[in-house]
Motif scaffolding. Structure first.
Motif, PDB file in Angstrom:
ATOM      1  N   UNK A   1       0.812  -1.259  -0.061  1.00  0.00           N
ATOM      2  CA  UNK A   1       0.055   0.035  -0.007  1.00  0.00           C
ATOM      3  C   UNK A   1       0.985   1.188   0.204  1.00  0.00           C
ATOM      4  N   UNK A   2       1.824   1.286   0.678  1.00  0.00           N
ATOM      5  CA  UNK A   2       3.034   2.217   1.020  1.00  0.00           C
ATOM      6  C   UNK A   2       3.448   2.541  -0.763  1.00  0.00           C
ATOM      7  N   UNK A   3       3.874   1.525  -1.412  1.00  0.00           N
ATOM      8  CA  UNK A   3       4.605   1.739  -2.611  1.00  0.00           C
ATOM      9  C   UNK A   3       3.377   2.123  -3.668  1.00  0.00           C
ATOM     10  N   UNK A   4       2.271   1.792  -3.431  1.00  0.00           N
ATOM     11  CA  UNK A   4       0.990   2.332  -4.216  1.00  0.00           C
ATOM     12  C   UNK A   4       0.805   3.847  -4.064  1.00  0.00           C
ATOM     13  N   UNK A   5       1.218   4.338  -2.916  1.00  0.00           N
ATOM     14  CA  UNK A   5       1.005   5.773  -2.466  1.00  0.00           C
ATOM     15  C   UNK A   5       2.264   6.422  -2.805  1.00  0.00           C
TER      16      UNK A   5
ATOM     17  N   UNK B   1       2.599 -10.228  -5.007  1.00  0.00           N
ATOM     18  CA  UNK B   1       1.835  -9.079  -5.174  1.00  0.00           C
ATOM     19  C   UNK B   1       2.918  -7.538  -4.947  1.00  0.00           C
ATOM     20  N   UNK B   2       3.580  -7.733  -3.992  1.00  0.00           N
ATOM     21  CA  UNK B   2       4.446  -6.679  -3.657  1.00  0.00           C
ATOM     22  C   UNK B   2       5.436  -6.570  -4.696  1.00  0.00           C
ATOM     23  N   UNK B   3       6.000  -7.713  -5.195  1.00  0.00           N
ATOM     24  CA  UNK B   3       7.165  -7.603  -6.164  1.00  0.00           C
ATOM     25  C   UNK B   3       6.369  -7.056  -7.427  1.00  0.00           C
ATOM     26  N   UNK B   4       5.510  -7.237  -7.857  1.00  0.00           N
ATOM     27  CA  UNK B   4       4.726  -6.466  -9.096  1.00  0.00           C
ATOM     28  C   UNK B   4       4.459  -5.338  -8.846  1.00  0.00           C
TER      29      UNK B   4
ATOM     30  N   UNK C   1       6.106  -2.125 -11.031  1.00  0.00           N
ATOM     31  CA  UNK C   1       5.397  -1.198 -11.914  1.00  0.00           C
ATOM     32  C   UNK C   1       5.732   0.162 -11.126  1.00  0.00           C
ATOM     33  N   UNK C   2       5.797   0.606 -10.004  1.00  0.00           N
ATOM     34  CA  UNK C   2       6.319   1.797  -9.433  1.00  0.00           C
ATOM     35  C   UNK C   2       7.482   2.646 -10.336  1.00  0.00           C
ATOM     36  N   UNK C   3       7.035   4.150 -10.508  1.00  0.00           N
ATOM     37  CA  UNK C   3       8.042   4.731 -10.922  1.00  0.00           C
ATOM     38  C   UNK C   3       9.335   4.787 -10.422  1.00  0.00           C
ATOM     39  N   UNK C   4      10.610   4.897 -11.081  1.00  0.00           N
ATOM     40  CA  UNK C   4      11.804   5.021 -10.479  1.00  0.00           C
ATOM     41  C   UNK C   4      12.020   5.922  -9.419  1.00  0.00           C
TER      42      UNK C   4
END
Length: 89
Positions: free
Chosen positions: A29-33, A77-80, A84-87
């Motif tokens: 969730x933090x990575x998504x944010x 799911x975290x790995x995916x 997909x997260x921006x650099x």
């Protein structure tokens, strides 16, 4: 070690797996944010958890398939999400 000790150890491993799964869910969730996260030590902790599960008698280890599979799925799911997260800047 008697059967009761091993049963308690299996229950503890199951609780740890669930706690780790929850932690990985929060990390995702933090990575998504857009928040950077530090995963240092996660691989070691999971390796230790798996080693502990493998050391159990087979019947008790089989009872951990559900919690360990859920943890594995959440890590995937975290790995995916990380891929997909921006650099990072």
């Amino acid at each position: 070690m008697d059967g009761n000790d091993e049963t308690e150890r299996a229950a503890t491993i199951g609780m740890i797996a669930e706690t780790m799964r929850s932690t990985v869910t929060v990390a995702r969730a933090l990575v998504d944010a857009g928040v950077r996260i530090d995963l240092a030590g996660l691989e070691r902790e999971i390796g230790d958890l798996c080693a502990d599960a493998i050391a159990l008698p087979r019947v008790l280890g089989r009872e951990l398939i559900g919690p360990l599979t859920s943890l594995r799925d959440e890590i995937a799911a975290l790995e995916r999400t990380l891929m997909d997260a921006p650099p990072a800047d």
